[in-house]
Design a protein around this motif. Structure first.
Motif, PDB file in Angstrom:
ATOM      1  N   ARG A  29       8.361  -0.833   3.327  1.00 18.52           N
ATOM      2  CA  ARG A  29       7.954   0.578   3.632  1.00 18.52           C
ATOM      3  C   ARG A  29       6.488   0.647   3.690  1.00 18.52           C
ATOM      4  NH1 ARG A  29      11.364   5.279   0.980  1.00 18.52           N
ATOM      5  NH2 ARG A  29      13.324   4.946   2.308  1.00 18.52           N
ATOM      6  N   CYS A  30       5.713   1.345   4.756  1.00 13.46           N
ATOM      7  CA  CYS A  30       4.407   1.687   4.763  1.00 13.46           C
ATOM      8  C   CYS A  30       4.167   2.529   4.022  1.00 13.46           C
ATOM      9  CB  CYS A  30       4.012   2.098   5.840  1.00 13.46           C
ATOM     10  SG  CYS A  30       4.507   0.917   7.548  1.00 13.46           S
ATOM     11  N   ARG A  31       2.939   2.442   2.832  1.00 10.43           N
ATOM     12  CA  ARG A  31       2.490   3.098   1.655  1.00 10.43           C
ATOM     13  C   ARG A  31       0.965   2.667   1.291  1.00 10.43           C
ATOM     14  NH1 ARG A  31       7.240   4.005  -1.584  1.00 10.43           N
ATOM     15  NH2 ARG A  31       8.671   2.413  -1.286  1.00 10.43           N
ATOM     16  N   THR A  32       0.254   3.697   1.261  1.00 12.82           N
ATOM     17  CA  THR A  32      -0.964   3.409   0.809  1.00 12.82           C
ATOM     18  C   THR A  32      -1.254   2.744  -0.430  1.00 12.82           C
ATOM     19  OG1 THR A  32      -1.090   5.215  -0.563  1.00 12.82           O
ATOM     20  CG2 THR A  32      -1.687   5.894   1.580  1.00 12.82           C
ATOM     21  N   ALA A  33      -0.317   2.481  -1.299  1.00 12.05           N
ATOM     22  CA  ALA A  33      -0.339   1.500  -2.566  1.00 12.05           C
ATOM     23  C   ALA A  33       1.012   1.357  -2.782  1.00 12.05           C
ATOM     24  CB  ALA A  33      -0.809   2.322  -3.700  1.00 12.05           C
ATOM     25  N   CYS A  34       1.210  -0.194  -3.020  1.00 13.37           N
ATOM     26  CA  CYS A  34       2.478  -0.899  -3.171  1.00 13.37           C
ATOM     27  C   CYS A  34       2.905  -0.501  -4.671  1.00 13.37           C
ATOM     28  CB  CYS A  34       2.498  -2.290  -3.062  1.00 13.37           C
ATOM     29  SG  CYS A  34       2.197  -2.720  -1.119  1.00 13.37           S
ATOM     30  N   LYS A  35       4.251  -0.312  -4.972  1.00 19.98           N
ATOM     31  CA  LYS A  35       4.688  -0.134  -6.224  1.00 19.98           C
ATOM     32  C   LYS A  35       4.724  -1.591  -6.890  1.00 19.98           C
ATOM     33  CE  LYS A  35       8.250   3.156  -5.122  1.00 19.98           C
ATOM     34  NZ  LYS A  35       9.667   3.494  -5.303  1.00 19.98           N
ATOM     35  N   ASP A  36       4.790  -1.595  -8.301  1.00 24.42           N
ATOM     36  CA  ASP A  36       4.434  -2.783  -9.103  1.00 24.42           C
ATOM     37  C   ASP A  36       5.601  -3.932  -8.889  1.00 24.42           C
ATOM     38  OD1 ASP A  36       2.432  -1.869 -10.482  1.00 24.42           O
ATOM     39  OD2 ASP A  36       3.619  -0.980 -12.148  1.00 24.42           O
ATOM     40  N   SER A  37       6.813  -3.381  -8.306  1.00 23.61           N
ATOM     41  CA  SER A  37       7.869  -4.381  -7.898  1.00 23.61           C
ATOM     42  C   SER A  37       7.755  -4.812  -6.525  1.00 23.61           C
ATOM     43  CB  SER A  37       9.326  -3.818  -8.257  1.00 23.61           C
ATOM     44  OG  SER A  37       9.213  -2.442  -7.314  1.00 23.61           O
ATOM     45  N   GLU A  38       6.740  -4.422  -5.867  1.00 19.75           N
ATOM     46  CA  GLU A  38       6.535  -4.761  -4.178  1.00 19.75           C
ATOM     47  C   GLU A  38       5.404  -5.676  -4.068  1.00 19.75           C
ATOM     48  OE1 GLU A  38       8.329  -0.823  -2.378  1.00 19.75           O
ATOM     49  OE2 GLU A  38       6.405  -0.822  -2.697  1.00 19.75           O
ATOM     50  N   ALA A  39       5.488  -6.259  -3.011  1.00 17.64           N
ATOM     51  CA  ALA A  39       4.038  -7.064  -2.830  1.00 17.64           C
ATOM     52  C   ALA A  39       3.767  -6.893  -1.443  1.00 17.64           C
ATOM     53  CB  ALA A  39       4.662  -8.554  -2.360  1.00 17.64           C
ATOM     54  N   PHE A  40       2.350  -6.564  -0.982  1.00 21.64           N
ATOM     55  CA  PHE A  40       1.347  -6.447   0.188  1.00 21.64           C
ATOM     56  C   PHE A  40       1.700  -7.462   0.914  1.00 21.64           C
ATOM     57  CE2 PHE A  40      -1.111  -5.162   3.034  1.00 21.64           C
ATOM     58  CZ  PHE A  40      -2.060  -6.099   3.260  1.00 21.64           C
ATOM     59  N   HIS A  41       2.417  -7.251   2.265  1.00 31.58           N
ATOM     60  CA  HIS A  41       2.418  -8.544   3.049  1.00 31.58           C
ATOM     61  C   HIS A  41       1.621  -8.203   4.473  1.00 31.58           C
ATOM     62  CE1 HIS A  41       4.479 -12.044   4.820  1.00 31.58           C
ATOM     63  NE2 HIS A  41       4.602 -11.173   5.818  1.00 31.58           N
ATOM     64  N   ILE A  42       1.698  -7.067   5.212  1.00 31.03           N
ATOM     65  CA  ILE A  42       1.054  -7.090   6.286  1.00 31.03           C
ATOM     66  C   ILE A  42       0.611  -5.493   6.534  1.00 31.03           C
ATOM     67  CG2 ILE A  42       2.212  -8.932   7.749  1.00 31.03           C
ATOM     68  CD1 ILE A  42       3.858  -6.591   8.875  1.00 31.03           C
ATOM     69  N   LEU A  43      -0.286  -5.168   7.289  1.00 25.21           N
ATOM     70  CA  LEU A  43      -0.762  -4.041   7.745  1.00 25.21           C
ATOM     71  C   LEU A  43       0.248  -3.259   8.684  1.00 25.21           C
ATOM     72  CD1 LEU A  43      -4.496  -4.020   8.010  1.00 25.21           C
ATOM     73  CD2 LEU A  43      -3.296  -3.138   6.160  1.00 25.21           C
ATOM     74  N   CYS A  44       0.516  -1.937   8.216  1.00 27.25           N
ATOM     75  CA  CYS A  44       1.476  -1.259   9.327  1.00 27.25           C
ATOM     76  C   CYS A  44       0.736  -0.569  10.554  1.00 27.25           C
ATOM     77  CB  CYS A  44       1.986   0.057   8.532  1.00 27.25           C
ATOM     78  SG  CYS A  44       3.317  -0.508   7.317  1.00 27.25           S
ATOM     79  N   ARG A  45       1.186   0.129  11.549  1.00 28.62           N
ATOM     80  CA  ARG A  45       0.497   0.598  12.518  1.00 28.62           C
ATOM     81  C   ARG A  45      -0.743   1.543  12.289  1.00 28.62           C
ATOM     82  NH1 ARG A  45       5.118   2.511  15.765  1.00 28.62           N
ATOM     83  NH2 ARG A  45       6.591   1.095  14.937  1.00 28.62           N
ATOM     84  N   ASP A  46      -0.312   2.381  11.134  1.00 30.33           N
ATOM     85  CA  ASP A  46      -1.372   3.390  10.632  1.00 30.33           C
ATOM     86  C   ASP A  46      -2.339   2.836   9.660  1.00 30.33           C
ATOM     87  OD1 ASP A  46       0.419   3.228   8.831  1.00 30.33           O
ATOM     88  OD2 ASP A  46       0.767   5.471   8.458  1.00 30.33           O
ATOM     89  N   GLU A  47      -2.447   1.656   9.493  1.00 30.35           N
ATOM     90  CA  GLU A  47      -3.275   0.580   8.589  1.00 30.35           C
ATOM     91  C   GLU A  47      -2.916   1.114   7.097  1.00 30.35           C
ATOM     92  OE1 GLU A  47      -7.238   1.602   9.628  1.00 30.35           O
ATOM     93  OE2 GLU A  47      -7.135   0.814  11.508  1.00 30.35           O
ATOM     94  N   THR A  48      -1.797   1.315   6.996  1.00 34.26           N
ATOM     95  CA  THR A  48      -1.313   1.488   5.620  1.00 34.26           C
ATOM     96  C   THR A  48      -0.844   0.015   5.261  1.00 34.26           C
ATOM     97  OG1 THR A  48       0.734   2.268   6.220  1.00 34.26           O
ATOM     98  CG2 THR A  48      -0.963   3.798   5.457  1.00 34.26           C
ATOM     99  N   LYS A  49      -0.531  -0.245   3.826  1.00 35.42           N
ATOM    100  CA  LYS A  49       0.116  -1.563   3.536  1.00 35.42           C
ATOM    101  C   LYS A  49       1.631  -1.561   3.638  1.00 35.42           C
ATOM    102  CE  LYS A  49      -3.203  -1.987   0.062  1.00 35.42           C
ATOM    103  NZ  LYS A  49      -3.402  -2.170  -1.498  1.00 35.42           N
ATOM    104  N   CYS A  50       2.036  -2.706   4.105  1.00 32.19           N
ATOM    105  CA  CYS A  50       3.642  -3.016   4.383  1.00 32.19           C
ATOM    106  C   CYS A  50       4.088  -3.483   2.894  1.00 32.19           C
ATOM    107  CB  CYS A  50       3.987  -3.859   5.673  1.00 32.19           C
ATOM    108  SG  CYS A  50       5.898  -4.198   5.612  1.00 32.19           S
ATOM    109  N   CYS A  51       4.620  -2.560   2.381  1.00 30.82           N
ATOM    110  CA  CYS A  51       5.147  -2.894   0.776  1.00 30.82           C
ATOM    111  C   CYS A  51       6.639  -3.504   1.024  1.00 30.82           C
ATOM    112  CB  CYS A  51       4.953  -1.936  -0.179  1.00 30.82           C
ATOM    113  SG  CYS A  51       3.196  -1.253  -0.122  1.00 30.82           S
TER     114      CYS A  51
END
Length: 71
Positions: A29-51
């Motif tokens: 999911r595209c979020r501004t900040a990933c949850k503790d149980s998630e990892a940042f992988h790539i950037l989404c189209r709107d430049e948020t983090k793909c968690c």
């Protein structure tokens, strides 16, 4: 009639706002900040983090050279 039109407009607006934006083949999911149980992988189209759940993220390893050590 105006009340029905207003209710319909508000409902449609809320549906648009609350839709989640998915990424990484709908595993993240595209979020501004990933949850503790998630990892940042790539950037989404709107430049948020793909968690993404870490179990869905592949780990890249570098091949060993002729001496058996990393380059």
């Amino acid at each position: 009639m105006k009340l029905i039109l207003l209710a319909l407009t508000v409902t449609l607006f809320l549906v648009q706002v609350t839709q989640a934006m998915y990424c990484w083949s709908k595993l993240g999911r595209c979020r501004t900040a990933c949850k503790d149980s998630e990892a940042f992988h790539i950037l989404c189209r709107d430049e948020t983090k793909c968690c993404v759940n870490p179990k869905h993220v592949s780990v890249k390893t570098r091949p060993l050279n002729a001496t058996g050590s990393l380059e």
